[in-house]
Design a protein around this motif. Structure first.
Motif, PDB file in Angstrom:
ATOM      1  N   ALA A  30       0.827  -1.203   0.000  1.00 49.94           N
ATOM      2  CA  ALA A  30       0.000   0.000   0.000  1.00 49.94           C
ATOM      3  C   ALA A  30       0.863   1.256   0.000  1.00 49.94           C
ATOM      4  O   ALA A  30       0.540   2.239  -0.684  1.00 49.94           O
ATOM      5  CB  ALA A  30      -0.928  -0.001   1.214  1.00 49.94           C
ATOM      6  N   LEU A  31       1.958   1.236   0.742  1.00 48.53           N
ATOM      7  CA  LEU A  31       2.875   2.387   0.758  1.00 48.53           C
ATOM      8  C   LEU A  31       3.492   2.607  -0.618  1.00 48.53           C
ATOM      9  O   LEU A  31       3.577   3.748  -1.089  1.00 48.53           O
ATOM     10  CB  LEU A  31       3.971   2.181   1.798  1.00 48.53           C
ATOM     11  N   ILE A  32       3.913   1.543  -1.267  1.00 44.92           N
ATOM     12  CA  ILE A  32       4.518   1.661  -2.592  1.00 44.92           C
ATOM     13  C   ILE A  32       3.512   2.250  -3.587  1.00 44.92           C
ATOM     14  O   ILE A  32       3.848   3.153  -4.359  1.00 44.92           O
ATOM     15  CB  ILE A  32       5.045   0.298  -3.077  1.00 44.92           C
ATOM     16  N   ALA A  33       2.278   1.755  -3.546  1.00 44.29           N
ATOM     17  CA  ALA A  33       1.259   2.269  -4.459  1.00 44.29           C
ATOM     18  C   ALA A  33       0.991   3.750  -4.197  1.00 44.29           C
ATOM     19  O   ALA A  33       0.869   4.543  -5.148  1.00 44.29           O
ATOM     20  CB  ALA A  33      -0.029   1.461  -4.301  1.00 44.29           C
ATOM     21  N   CYS A  34       0.924   4.138  -2.945  1.00 49.81           N
ATOM     22  CA  CYS A  34       0.659   5.531  -2.599  1.00 49.81           C
ATOM     23  C   CYS A  34       1.817   6.433  -2.999  1.00 49.81           C
ATOM     24  O   CYS A  34       1.605   7.514  -3.558  1.00 49.81           O
ATOM     25  CB  CYS A  34       0.385   5.656  -1.109  1.00 49.81           C
ATOM     26  N   GLY A  50       4.012  12.070   6.562  1.00 48.73           N
ATOM     27  CA  GLY A  50       2.651  12.353   7.002  1.00 48.73           C
ATOM     28  C   GLY A  50       1.624  12.137   5.911  1.00 48.73           C
ATOM     29  O   GLY A  50       0.561  11.551   6.146  1.00 48.73           O
ATOM     30  N   LEU A  51       1.922  12.613   4.712  1.00 48.72           N
ATOM     31  CA  LEU A  51       0.989  12.466   3.598  1.00 48.72           C
ATOM     32  C   LEU A  51       0.780  11.001   3.244  1.00 48.72           C
ATOM     33  O   LEU A  51      -0.354  10.545   3.078  1.00 48.72           O
ATOM     34  CB  LEU A  51       1.503  13.238   2.380  1.00 48.72           C
ATOM     35  N   VAL A  52       1.858  10.273   3.148  1.00 51.21           N
ATOM     36  CA  VAL A  52       1.774   8.856   2.790  1.00 51.21           C
ATOM     37  C   VAL A  52       1.032   8.077   3.870  1.00 51.21           C
ATOM     38  O   VAL A  52       0.154   7.264   3.572  1.00 51.21           O
ATOM     39  CB  VAL A  52       3.186   8.278   2.553  1.00 51.21           C
ATOM     40  N   ALA A  53       1.352   8.309   5.131  1.00 53.53           N
ATOM     41  CA  ALA A  53       0.689   7.594   6.224  1.00 53.53           C
ATOM     42  C   ALA A  53      -0.800   7.898   6.259  1.00 53.53           C
ATOM     43  O   ALA A  53      -1.619   6.999   6.472  1.00 53.53           O
ATOM     44  CB  ALA A  53       1.331   7.972   7.557  1.00 53.53           C
ATOM     45  N   GLU A  54      -1.156   9.148   6.032  1.00 51.88           N
ATOM     46  CA  GLU A  54      -2.572   9.528   6.046  1.00 51.88           C
ATOM     47  C   GLU A  54      -3.338   8.850   4.924  1.00 51.88           C
ATOM     48  O   GLU A  54      -4.432   8.322   5.123  1.00 51.88           O
ATOM     49  CB  GLU A  54      -2.695  11.041   5.908  1.00 51.88           C
ATOM     50  N   ARG A  55      -2.780   8.830   3.734  1.00 51.90           N
ATOM     51  CA  ARG A  55      -3.466   8.226   2.588  1.00 51.90           C
ATOM     52  C   ARG A  55      -3.568   6.712   2.690  1.00 51.90           C
ATOM     53  O   ARG A  55      -4.546   6.119   2.255  1.00 51.90           O
ATOM     54  CB  ARG A  55      -2.781   8.608   1.292  1.00 51.90           C
ATOM     55  N   VAL A  56      -2.551   6.091   3.263  1.00 52.17           N
ATOM     56  CA  VAL A  56      -2.556   4.628   3.375  1.00 52.17           C
ATOM     57  C   VAL A  56      -3.383   4.181   4.580  1.00 52.17           C
ATOM     58  O   VAL A  56      -3.983   3.112   4.568  1.00 52.17           O
ATOM     59  CB  VAL A  56      -1.112   4.082   3.469  1.00 52.17           C
ATOM     60  N   GLY A  57      -3.412   5.003   5.619  1.00 51.84           N
ATOM     61  CA  GLY A  57      -4.167   4.640   6.810  1.00 51.84           C
ATOM     62  C   GLY A  57      -3.346   3.909   7.845  1.00 51.84           C
ATOM     63  O   GLY A  57      -3.868   3.082   8.596  1.00 51.84           O
ATOM     64  N   VAL A  58      -2.054   4.194   7.886  1.00 56.75           N
ATOM     65  CA  VAL A  58      -1.174   3.619   8.901  1.00 56.75           C
ATOM     66  C   VAL A  58      -0.651   4.748   9.780  1.00 56.75           C
ATOM     67  O   VAL A  58      -0.652   5.906   9.372  1.00 56.75           O
ATOM     68  CB  VAL A  58       0.005   2.831   8.278  1.00 56.75           C
ATOM     69  N   PRO A  59      -0.199   4.438  10.978  1.00 58.24           N
ATOM     70  CA  PRO A  59       0.334   5.483  11.843  1.00 58.24           C
ATOM     71  C   PRO A  59       1.590   6.141  11.261  1.00 58.24           C
ATOM     72  O   PRO A  59       2.428   5.469  10.659  1.00 58.24           O
ATOM     73  CB  PRO A  59       0.677   4.752  13.145  1.00 58.24           C
ATOM     74  N   VAL A  60       1.704   7.442  11.464  1.00 55.02           N
ATOM     75  CA  VAL A  60       2.875   8.179  10.978  1.00 55.02           C
ATOM     76  C   VAL A  60       4.140   7.637  11.638  1.00 55.02           C
ATOM     77  O   VAL A  60       5.184   7.519  11.001  1.00 55.02           O
ATOM     78  CB  VAL A  60       2.722   9.691  11.259  1.00 55.02           C
ATOM     79  N   GLN A  61       4.038   7.285  12.903  1.00 53.72           N
ATOM     80  CA  GLN A  61       5.198   6.773  13.624  1.00 53.72           C
ATOM     81  C   GLN A  61       5.722   5.486  12.989  1.00 53.72           C
ATOM     82  O   GLN A  61       6.926   5.262  12.961  1.00 53.72           O
ATOM     83  CB  GLN A  61       4.853   6.503  15.098  1.00 53.72           C
ATOM     84  N   TYR A  62       4.824   4.658  12.484  1.00 56.39           N
ATOM     85  CA  TYR A  62       5.257   3.426  11.819  1.00 56.39           C
ATOM     86  C   TYR A  62       6.067   3.749  10.567  1.00 56.39           C
ATOM     87  O   TYR A  62       7.125   3.163  10.327  1.00 56.39           O
ATOM     88  CB  TYR A  62       4.054   2.554  11.450  1.00 56.39           C
ATOM     89  N   ILE A  76      11.908   2.573  -1.694  1.00 52.40           N
ATOM     90  CA  ILE A  76      11.052   1.360  -1.710  1.00 52.40           C
ATOM     91  C   ILE A  76      10.109   1.370  -2.896  1.00 52.40           C
ATOM     92  O   ILE A  76       9.728   0.328  -3.396  1.00 52.40           O
ATOM     93  CB  ILE A  76      10.256   1.179  -0.398  1.00 52.40           C
ATOM     94  N   ALA A  77       9.743   2.554  -3.347  1.00 55.96           N
ATOM     95  CA  ALA A  77       8.854   2.642  -4.511  1.00 55.96           C
ATOM     96  C   ALA A  77       9.635   2.539  -5.807  1.00 55.96           C
ATOM     97  O   ALA A  77       9.052   2.393  -6.883  1.00 55.96           O
ATOM     98  CB  ALA A  77       8.072   3.951  -4.469  1.00 55.96           C
ATOM     99  N   GLY A  78      10.936   2.661  -5.735  1.00 57.19           N
ATOM    100  CA  GLY A  78      11.765   2.556  -6.924  1.00 57.19           C
ATOM    101  C   GLY A  78      11.691   3.779  -7.818  1.00 57.19           C
ATOM    102  O   GLY A  78      11.945   3.703  -9.008  1.00 57.19           O
ATOM    103  N   THR A  79      11.337   4.924  -7.209  1.00 56.12           N
ATOM    104  CA  THR A  79      11.243   6.153  -8.009  1.00 56.12           C
ATOM    105  C   THR A  79      12.409   7.067  -7.707  1.00 56.12           C
ATOM    106  O   THR A  79      13.042   6.980  -6.708  1.00 56.12           O
ATOM    107  CB  THR A  79       9.927   6.902  -7.716  1.00 56.12           C
TER     108      THR A  79
END
Length: 79
Positions: A30-34, A50-62, A76-79
């Motif tokens: 999900a992180l890679i897709a976002c 923050g943006l990625v965590a919010e869109r994916v729905g995981v804690p920012v701390q994670y 990790i996204a290869g970009t």
């Protein structure tokens, strides 16, 4: 079908390590897709923890713990 006197067999529970591994794989996918979506639509400079965590729905701390810098996120996204 079981006989009325027979107990139904229970499913064997998954090991905790398997559950955690599967959850980590889902989160990473999900992180890679976002990250790919955000970097292609808004530019790579707009990718933040923050943006990625919010869109994916995981804690920012994670996200900050797993990927300490923005460069790690992009890697990790290869970009």
């Amino acid at each position: 079908m079981t006989h009325w006197r027979q107990k139904a067999r229970r499913k064997t529970p998954k090991r905790a390590a398997d559950v955690l591994r599967e959850r980590d794989e889902r989160r990473t996918a999900a992180l890679i897709a976002c990250i790919t979506e955000v970097s292609s639509s808004e530019g790579p400079e707009s990718v933040t923890h923050g943006l990625v965590a919010e869109r994916v729905g995981v804690p920012v701390q994670y996200v900050e713990w797993k990927y300490p810098s923005r460069e790690h996120l992009m890697a990790i996204a290869g970009t």
